[in-house]
Design a protein around this motif. Structure first.
Motif, PDB file in Angstrom:
ATOM      1  N   SER A   1       0.831  -1.200   0.000  1.00 50.62           N
ATOM      2  CA  SER A   1       0.000   0.000   0.000  1.00 50.62           C
ATOM      3  C   SER A   1       0.868   1.254   0.000  1.00 50.62           C
ATOM      4  N   ALA A   2       0.218   2.391  -0.244  1.00 53.16           N
ATOM      5  CA  ALA A   2       0.919   3.682  -0.187  1.00 53.16           C
ATOM      6  C   ALA A   2       1.524   3.891   1.189  1.00 53.16           C
ATOM      7  N   GLN A   3       0.763   3.619   2.212  1.00 49.42           N
ATOM      8  CA  GLN A   3       1.249   3.833   3.583  1.00 49.42           C
ATOM      9  C   GLN A   3       2.526   3.038   3.838  1.00 49.42           C
ATOM     10  N   GLU A   4       2.570   1.799   3.377  1.00 50.21           N
ATOM     11  CA  GLU A   4       3.749   0.957   3.592  1.00 50.21           C
ATOM     12  C   GLU A   4       4.938   1.447   2.769  1.00 50.21           C
ATOM     13  N   VAL A   5       4.694   1.787   1.523  1.00 49.49           N
ATOM     14  CA  VAL A   5       5.765   2.233   0.624  1.00 49.49           C
ATOM     15  C   VAL A   5       6.368   3.556   1.070  1.00 49.49           C
ATOM     16  N   LEU A   6       5.529   4.437   1.614  1.00 50.03           N
ATOM     17  CA  LEU A   6       5.996   5.776   1.976  1.00 50.03           C
ATOM     18  C   LEU A   6       6.616   5.857   3.369  1.00 50.03           C
ATOM     19  N   MET A   7       6.521   4.788   4.164  1.00 49.57           N
ATOM     20  CA  MET A   7       7.137   4.841   5.493  1.00 49.57           C
ATOM     21  C   MET A   7       8.663   4.769   5.368  1.00 49.57           C
ATOM     22  N   ARG A   8       9.315   5.171   6.435  1.00 52.55           N
ATOM     23  CA  ARG A   8      10.785   5.113   6.462  1.00 52.55           C
ATOM     24  C   ARG A   8      11.217   4.171   7.574  1.00 52.55           C
TER      25      ARG A   8
ATOM     26  N   GLN B   1      17.035   6.814 -11.874  1.00 53.54           N
ATOM     27  CA  GLN B   1      15.935   6.347 -11.029  1.00 53.54           C
ATOM     28  C   GLN B   1      16.179   4.925 -10.533  1.00 53.54           C
ATOM     29  N   ASN B   2      15.518   4.572  -9.430  1.00 50.56           N
ATOM     30  CA  ASN B   2      15.516   3.194  -8.951  1.00 50.56           C
ATOM     31  C   ASN B   2      14.085   2.880  -8.509  1.00 50.56           C
ATOM     32  N   LEU B   3      13.834   1.625  -8.144  1.00 52.96           N
ATOM     33  CA  LEU B   3      12.486   1.221  -7.757  1.00 52.96           C
ATOM     34  C   LEU B   3      11.913   2.100  -6.646  1.00 52.96           C
ATOM     35  N   ARG B   4      12.688   2.344  -5.602  1.00 52.23           N
ATOM     36  CA  ARG B   4      12.188   3.120  -4.479  1.00 52.23           C
ATOM     37  C   ARG B   4      11.760   4.520  -4.904  1.00 52.23           C
ATOM     38  N   LYS B   5      12.640   5.230  -5.616  1.00 51.47           N
ATOM     39  CA  LYS B   5      12.316   6.593  -6.050  1.00 51.47           C
ATOM     40  C   LYS B   5      11.059   6.605  -6.931  1.00 51.47           C
ATOM     41  N   ARG B   6      11.004   5.672  -7.865  1.00 50.75           N
ATOM     42  CA  ARG B   6       9.918   5.664  -8.847  1.00 50.75           C
ATOM     43  C   ARG B   6       8.576   5.311  -8.206  1.00 50.75           C
ATOM     44  N   VAL B   7       8.538   4.237  -7.428  1.00 53.06           N
ATOM     45  CA  VAL B   7       7.283   3.799  -6.813  1.00 53.06           C
ATOM     46  C   VAL B   7       6.768   4.864  -5.841  1.00 53.06           C
TER      47      VAL B   7
ATOM     48  N   TYR C   1       3.155   7.297  -6.003  1.00 52.01           N
ATOM     49  CA  TYR C   1       2.188   7.444  -4.916  1.00 52.01           C
ATOM     50  C   TYR C   1       2.017   8.890  -4.443  1.00 52.01           C
ATOM     51  N   ARG C   2       3.053   9.722  -4.522  1.00 47.22           N
ATOM     52  CA  ARG C   2       2.937  11.055  -3.920  1.00 47.22           C
ATOM     53  C   ARG C   2       3.378  12.200  -4.833  1.00 47.22           C
TER      54      ARG C   2
ATOM     55  N   ARG D   1      -2.248  -0.768  -5.304  1.00 48.23           N
ATOM     56  CA  ARG D   1      -1.267  -1.589  -4.596  1.00 48.23           C
ATOM     57  C   ARG D   1      -0.178  -1.946  -5.597  1.00 48.23           C
ATOM     58  N   VAL D   2       1.040  -2.035  -5.103  1.00 48.13           N
ATOM     59  CA  VAL D   2       2.177  -2.235  -5.993  1.00 48.13           C
ATOM     60  C   VAL D   2       3.017  -3.422  -5.539  1.00 48.13           C
ATOM     61  N   CYS D   3       3.673  -4.028  -6.499  1.00 49.53           N
ATOM     62  CA  CYS D   3       4.656  -5.079  -6.226  1.00 49.53           C
ATOM     63  C   CYS D   3       5.838  -4.818  -7.145  1.00 49.53           C
ATOM     64  N   TRP D   4       6.940  -5.492  -6.902  1.00 54.47           N
ATOM     65  CA  TRP D   4       8.136  -5.256  -7.716  1.00 54.47           C
ATOM     66  C   TRP D   4       9.018  -6.484  -7.717  1.00 54.47           C
ATOM     67  N   ILE D   5       9.922  -6.476  -8.681  1.00 52.52           N
ATOM     68  CA  ILE D   5      10.954  -7.505  -8.759  1.00 52.52           C
ATOM     69  C   ILE D   5      12.238  -6.805  -9.190  1.00 52.52           C
TER      70      ILE D   5
END
Length: 181
Positions: free
Chosen positions: A14-21, A66-72, A76-77, A125-129
């Motif tokens: 979720s956005a909440q999970e992806v955006l946490m630090r 870019q990398n997965l973290r920056k892009r995803v 979301y934001r 919701r997002v997933c990645w590899i």
């Protein structure tokens, strides 16, 4: 190619999970897939993979930083000017696209981008590899799967022309309106 990690993932974030630090999204190259609890348009399937993207983007003479973290996290934001996914979703949801700043960039404005972020927090919701050369896997996924929100390399998709037209209409309307503050 391990397409199942994108098409039928063990976990969606979720956005909440992806955006946490710290973010669970790796700062690595890879492919990401967007699944939606509620479809952004009546002609699209609920609860399915609708879009794939990559980081970094591969260009003829260079590769983006870019990398997965920056892009995803940006999807979301961020805003529609920097995210084709956000541009597409906002157009499908009927948000008003506006020219901002000098008038060359287009976003949904503060209120529209906030509404889109909220809709994504509830529905996307997002997933990645991780993948060293993600552009190869992206091309394979787009050619083999029904990914209606992808435009690039996806002319064969039945939703392609409709989406392209919706986005073109939104841009045209934005050009006719005054630049937003």
């Amino acid at each position: 190619m391990n397409a199942a990690a994108i098409t039928d993932p063990e976990r969606l974030w979720s956005a909440q999970e992806v955006l946490m630090r710290p973010s669970p999204v790796p700062a690595a190259a890879g492919v990401y897939g967007w699944h939606f609890k509620e479809a952004p348009h009546a002609d699209l399937a609920v609860g399915s993979l609708l879009y794939v993207g990559i980081a970094p983007r591969h260009m003829a003479n260079r590769t983006s930083t870019q990398n997965l973290r920056k892009r995803v996290r940006y999807h979301y934001r961020g805003n529609a000017a920097g995210s084709t996914l956000r541009l597409t979703l906002g157009c499908l949801l009927g948000l008003e696209l506006r020219r901002v700043g000098s008038g060359k960039r287009m976003t949904f404005g503060r209120a529209g981008e906030a509404a889109l972020s909220q809709w994504m927090a509830e529905n996307a919701r997002v997933c990645w590899i991780e993948q060293n050369e993600p552009w190869t896997m992206e091309s394979e996924l787009i050619s083999q799967l029904d990914l209606p929100l992808n435009l690039d390399q996806n002319r064969h998709n039945t939703f392609h022309d409709r989406l392209k037209e919706l986005r073109a209409q939104a841009r045209q309307r934005a050009r006719e309106l005054p630049i937003s503050a």
